[in-house]
Design a protein around this motif. Sequence first.
Motif, mmCIF file in Angstrom:
data_model
loop_
_atom_site.group_PDB
_atom_site.id
_atom_site.type_symbol
_atom_site.label_atom_id
_atom_site.label_comp_id
_atom_site.label_asym_id
_atom_site.label_seq_id
_atom_site.Cartn_x
_atom_site.Cartn_y
_atom_site.Cartn_z
ATOM 1 N N SER A 98 0.803 -1.213 0.000
ATOM 2 C CA SER A 98 0.000 0.000 0.000
ATOM 3 C C SER A 98 0.846 1.278 0.000
ATOM 4 O O SER A 98 0.307 2.351 -0.001
ATOM 5 N N ASP A 99 2.164 1.157 -0.005
ATOM 6 C CA ASP A 99 2.960 2.374 -0.026
ATOM 7 C C ASP A 99 3.956 2.326 -1.182
ATOM 8 O O ASP A 99 5.165 2.217 -0.969
ATOM 9 N N PRO A 100 3.432 2.400 -2.385
ATOM 10 C CA PRO A 100 4.306 2.222 -3.548
ATOM 11 C C PRO A 100 5.371 3.290 -3.637
ATOM 12 O O PRO A 100 6.428 3.064 -4.203
ATOM 13 N N PRO A 145 6.265 -4.402 -6.051
ATOM 14 C CA PRO A 145 4.964 -5.085 -6.053
ATOM 15 C C PRO A 145 4.833 -6.093 -7.196
ATOM 16 O O PRO A 145 5.595 -6.059 -8.154
ATOM 17 N N HIS A 146 3.834 -6.953 -7.094
ATOM 18 C CA HIS A 146 3.688 -8.037 -8.071
ATOM 19 C C HIS A 146 3.426 -7.537 -9.480
ATOM 20 O O HIS A 146 3.930 -8.077 -10.435
ATOM 21 N N GLU A 147 2.554 -6.526 -9.591
ATOM 22 C CA GLU A 147 2.299 -5.930 -10.895
ATOM 23 C C GLU A 147 2.760 -4.488 -10.823
ATOM 24 O O GLU A 147 1.956 -3.578 -10.630
ATOM 25 N N PRO A 148 4.073 -4.265 -11.007
ATOM 26 C CA PRO A 148 4.603 -2.913 -10.770
ATOM 27 C C PRO A 148 3.964 -1.851 -11.650
ATOM 28 O O PRO A 148 3.938 -0.680 -11.281
ATOM 29 N N GLU A 149 3.415 -2.269 -12.825
ATOM 30 C CA GLU A 149 2.823 -1.261 -13.717
ATOM 31 C C GLU A 149 1.509 -0.711 -13.151
ATOM 32 O O GLU A 149 1.077 0.361 -13.532
ATOM 33 N N ARG A 150 0.867 -1.454 -12.247
ATOM 34 C CA ARG A 150 -0.407 -0.999 -11.684
ATOM 35 C C ARG A 150 -0.292 -0.639 -10.213
ATOM 36 O O ARG A 150 -1.298 -0.482 -9.519
ATOM 37 N N ALA A 151 0.933 -0.535 -9.702
ATOM 38 C CA ALA A 151 1.108 -0.340 -8.263
ATOM 39 C C ALA A 151 0.776 1.077 -7.819
ATOM 40 O O ALA A 151 0.402 1.303 -6.676
ATOM 41 N N THR A 152 0.915 2.055 -8.716
ATOM 42 C CA THR A 152 0.621 3.438 -8.331
ATOM 43 C C THR A 152 -0.582 3.944 -9.115
ATOM 44 O O THR A 152 -0.896 3.434 -10.197
ATOM 45 N N GLU A 205 -0.660 6.734 -10.566
ATOM 46 C CA GLU A 205 -0.099 7.306 -11.790
ATOM 47 C C GLU A 205 0.040 6.226 -12.865
ATOM 48 O O GLU A 205 -0.308 6.437 -14.024
ATOM 49 N N GLY A 206 0.525 5.055 -12.460
ATOM 50 C CA GLY A 206 0.698 3.955 -13.416
ATOM 51 C C GLY A 206 -0.632 3.513 -13.987
ATOM 52 O O GLY A 206 -0.781 3.333 -15.195
ATOM 53 N N ARG A 207 -1.632 3.364 -13.105
ATOM 54 C CA ARG A 207 -2.956 2.909 -13.572
ATOM 55 C C ARG A 207 -3.575 3.941 -14.501
ATOM 56 O O ARG A 207 -4.178 3.594 -15.516
ATOM 57 N N ASN A 208 -3.413 5.226 -14.158
ATOM 58 C CA ASN A 208 -3.965 6.277 -15.016
ATOM 59 C C ASN A 208 -3.258 6.328 -16.365
ATOM 60 O O ASN A 208 -3.873 6.616 -17.385
ATOM 61 N N LYS A 209 -1.954 6.055 -16.345
ATOM 62 C CA LYS A 209 -1.188 6.059 -17.591
ATOM 63 C C LYS A 209 -1.741 4.991 -18.537
ATOM 64 O O LYS A 209 -1.907 5.227 -19.731
ATOM 65 N N VAL A 233 8.026 3.430 -11.514
ATOM 66 C CA VAL A 233 7.983 4.517 -12.505
ATOM 67 C C VAL A 233 8.259 3.979 -13.905
ATOM 68 O O VAL A 233 7.580 4.338 -14.868
ATOM 69 N N THR A 234 9.258 3.091 -14.038
ATOM 70 C CA THR A 234 9.593 2.594 -15.377
ATOM 71 C C THR A 234 8.621 1.497 -15.835
ATOM 72 O O THR A 234 8.381 1.359 -17.033
ATOM 73 N N ALA A 235 8.056 0.724 -14.896
ATOM 74 C CA ALA A 235 7.198 -0.404 -15.283
ATOM 75 C C ALA A 235 5.984 0.013 -16.129
ATOM 76 O O ALA A 235 5.723 -0.612 -17.159
#
Lengths: 117, 215
Positions: free
Chosen positions: B7-9, B22-29, B31-35, B182-184
């Motif tokens: 819960s603290d990406p 995290p397991h799915e780093p692309e969806r951990a934040t 910002e990532g999910r919105n991207k 950030v990169t994921a």
Amino acid sequence: MAGTEHTVEHASTSELTVRRKQRHEGPRNHLLTFGLSIMLTALSFVAVAYALTEDSHVEPWFVSFFIVGLAIFQAVIQLGFWMHMKDKGHGYAIVGIAFGFFVALTCLAAGLLWSWW
Amino acid sequence: MSSVTHSDPHAHHGHGVGEELPHEPERATLEGRNKILGFWLFLGGECVLFGTLFAVYLTLRNSTLGGPSGVELFDLVLVAWATFLLLTSSLTSVFAIQAMHMKNVKQIMFWLGITVLLGAGFLGLEIYEFYHYVHEGHSFSSSAFGTSFYSLVGFHGAHVAFGILWISLLIVQLWKKGLTVVTAPKIYVSALYWHFIDVVWVFIFTLVYLMGRMG
């Protein structure tokens, strides 16, 4: 800190395998998608190559509908598996791209109607 | 402890490959999910762009102004090879995403590198093809067929060229910064883009080349 990291790793390892089973099914589905895409593509090329031979009796319009159908099918499986649209949480993604497809198809229909009539 | 993981990406910013990722780093934040969501909306807009170009091409494809038509020009063997290269590159970008979920940075860079090479091969075939066509009298300004053909296929080729540049830069960034939250999302989104380019090509080889060859 090193000890903490260790426990974190242990706590998440079992969970990781469970979650991986749930969400990342490994390369199998992706290889199947690839194999299916290759087969659908080959089928399209063969159908056209056959239609172009001298003694074929198939109508070009029929082959056109057939290969467009294959293309749509291939697009759907690639969107579903390779682009993960079949996975959870893709509601808005589907709405977004479906709207794009809707506008694109409207343009296509308008263009074709204009050129045919 | 596990709350740190999930819960603290932001705690992971700037980290390289770590077990704490995290397991799915692309969806951990957020910002990532919105991207990712924003990118799907962009792909919707791309559908409109290519849809209009397809519509124009299909409308004008018989207006050859006495120049060579698709029946005379198109070489299906060349197109089949180009299709095979692009389809395989789509598979290798899937492997890059799977390597990302395994958190194996070297493998991500390897598969992205293969993707870029296959994309460059595709682009090389397309450049050769266009060069050949121009010598046969089929150019951008030779007829409405020429203009609409080069607009559609050229726009797709430009997307491939941009994708090659983008993914190459992502490989450099991975090498410098490693896999982070950030990169994921960037890697994930670039793979979505690459698949989309392949899906567009499916319609190009069907509607332009195969149907064009039948006249």
